[in-house]
Design an enzyme around this catalytic site. Structure first.
Site, mmCIF file in Angstrom:
data_model
loop_
_atom_site.group_PDB
_atom_site.id
_atom_site.type_symbol
_atom_site.label_atom_id
_atom_site.label_comp_id
_atom_site.label_asym_id
_atom_site.label_seq_id
_atom_site.Cartn_x
_atom_site.Cartn_y
_atom_site.Cartn_z
ATOM 1 C CD1 TRP A 114 -2.011 -2.254 1.707
ATOM 2 C CD2 TRP A 114 -2.791 -1.573 0.033
ATOM 3 N NE1 TRP A 114 -2.828 -3.225 1.717
ATOM 4 C CE2 TRP A 114 -3.251 -2.863 0.450
ATOM 5 C CE3 TRP A 114 -2.985 -0.938 -1.191
ATOM 6 C CZ2 TRP A 114 -4.097 -3.474 -0.626
ATOM 7 C CZ3 TRP A 114 -4.062 -1.468 -1.938
ATOM 8 C CH2 TRP A 114 -4.780 -2.755 -1.828
ATOM 9 C CG ASP B 269 -3.141 3.982 4.140
ATOM 10 O OD1 ASP B 269 -4.285 4.028 4.855
ATOM 11 O OD2 ASP B 269 -2.750 3.494 3.276
ATOM 12 C CE LYS C 163 -8.241 -2.771 5.734
ATOM 13 N NZ LYS C 163 -8.259 -3.138 4.143
HETATM 14 N N1 PMP Z 1 -3.941 1.275 2.724
HETATM 15 C C1 PMP Z 1 -4.148 0.053 3.308
HETATM 16 C C2 PMP Z 1 -3.330 0.096 4.702
HETATM 17 C C3 PMP Z 1 -5.017 -0.950 3.115
HETATM 18 O O1 PMP Z 1 -5.107 -2.114 4.024
HETATM 19 C C4 PMP Z 1 -5.815 -0.912 2.086
HETATM 20 C C5 PMP Z 1 -6.770 -1.815 1.669
HETATM 21 N N2 PMP Z 1 -6.654 -2.979 2.442
HETATM 22 C C6 PMP Z 1 -5.601 0.122 1.134
HETATM 23 C C7 PMP Z 1 -4.664 1.261 1.614
HETATM 24 C C8 PMP Z 1 -6.444 0.183 -0.112
HETATM 25 O O2 PMP Z 1 -7.616 0.647 0.123
HETATM 26 P P1 PMP Z 1 -8.924 0.795 -0.847
HETATM 27 O O3 PMP Z 1 -9.378 -0.477 -1.376
HETATM 28 O O4 PMP Z 1 -9.969 1.367 0.049
HETATM 29 O O5 PMP Z 1 -8.483 1.780 -1.934
#
Ligand code: PMP
Length: 355
Positions: free
Chosen positions: A100, A167, A191
């Protein structure tokens, strides 16, 4: 009883599901479904207003910060952050702690200059780098507080003289934070906040409007702030279910109370992983996440056998992310200690069977 260890979308409290389903039929005795009312109705305005107030209260958000419910997931924030905070000739600093974080870096690079201050890719992101310096001339410093895939978490806010962007998709509302340590916090809802579809952004107003860039309105935080998250039709149902979940968290005693539960849950599971000779934790001990517990076994055969036992014991969603393998037990706020104990019992049972 199914024990849902899924990484996200994930378990939410049963009562939230019940109240949400009731509101799909008849929202607040209006005779209308939550799915058919106008986002401009006073009923929905009250939902958005209460959800915003609860985020402010539960996270103790100081004045001078705006709270937004947006769409596009955390992934849209990868781009929005850079568009709104990175000047044309400026530079942003990023910490690379996993997929991520890397995706955030990749998007920011499309928008401007990026310096990666440190990375733990050398060991498949099993630890959090600590020896690095954030350049003082960076427009901002970005990191991921909980690495959902690898099971690592950053508990201490890194030292940075540049504004800090974080994030917090997978650990927001799981532990106490000091919002004023940060300049921008974002998190996909799916989450600990609610269902997929909404993204929470908490931003310090004074850092905005400084890049000199022309930003399309839908990607401009200031447009969303001036419209109170109603620049366009917001994700009504996702915000509503988030509100139910925020109410649940408040009734439980808030973030400080859930944090203590989360500490006990994580410790119980890690203790068994460390004790049981069949299992091995993958994350550096000092960086172990309280939300995603990653572990492996000695062979693919043993892992397949344990997975079969776990299935029999109704332990759901424990397969590791495809890039890591092994197992990942996500133990978010709504997962009770009963489910942790069921997992520990299955691990003990496996050990007995193999004796
Ligand atoms: N950042 C983190 C720490 C994540 O765990 C996730 C998805 N599991 C994301 C970003 C991406 O999120 P999204 O699918 O809502 O775009």
């Amino acid at each position: 009883m199914k024990h849902n260890f899924g990484a996200g979308p994930c378990i939410l409290p049963k009562e939230v599901f019940q109240e949400a389903s009731q509101a799909v039929i008849d929202f607040n005795n209006t005779g209308l479904s939550i799915l058919e009312i106008s986002h401009r109705s006073k009923e929905f305005e009250a939902v958005l207003d209460e959800a915003t107030k609860l985020v402010r209260e539960l996270l103790n958000v100081p004045q001078g910060y705006s709270i937004l419910f947006l769409q596009g997931g955390a992934s849209l924030q990868f781009a929005m952050v850079a568009l709104n905070l990175l000047p044309e000739n400026g530079k942003a600093a990023y910490l690379d702690t996993g997929v991520w974080a890397s995706k955030a870096i990749k998007e920011a690079k499309k928008i401007g200059n990026v310096e990666v201050v440190a990375s733990s890719s050398d060991k498949n992101y099993t630890y959090i780098p600590k020896q690095y310096t954030v350049p003082a001339d960076a427009a901002y410093f970005h990191y991921t507080s909980n690495n959902t895939i690898y099971g690592t978490e950053v508990f201490d806010v890194p030292a940075s003289s540049a504004p800090i962007v974080v994030d917090m998709s997978s650990d927001i509302l799981s532990r106490e934070i000091n919002v004023s340590d940060f300049d921008l916090i974002y998190a996909g809802a799916q989450k600990n906040m609610g269902p997929a579809g909404a993204t929470l952004v908490i931003v310090k107003d004074e850092i905005l409007g400084k890049t000199g860039r022309v930003i399309p309105s839908i990607l401009d935080y200031t447009a969303h702030i001036s419209a109170d998250s109603m620049y366009n039709t917001p994700p009504v149902f996702s915000i509503f279910v988030s509100l139910l979940n925020l109410r649940w968290l408040k009734a439980k005693g808030g973030v400080a109370v859930i944090e203590q539960e989360n500490i006990i849950k994580a410790r119980t599971l890690y203790d068994e992983i460390d004790r049981n000779p069949f299992f091995k934790g993958t994350a550096a001990v000092e960086d172990r996440s309280r939300m995603n517990v990653t572990f492996v076994m000695d062979s693919a055969e043993l892992e397949a056998e344990f997975l079969a036992l776990a299935k029999e014991r109704e332990l759901i969603g424990i397969k590791g992310h495809r890039s890591v393998g092994g197992f990942r037990a996500s133990i978010y706020n709504a997962l009770s200690i009963t489910s942790i104990n069921a997992m520990v019992d299955a691990m003990k049972e496996f050990e007995e069977l193999k004796k």
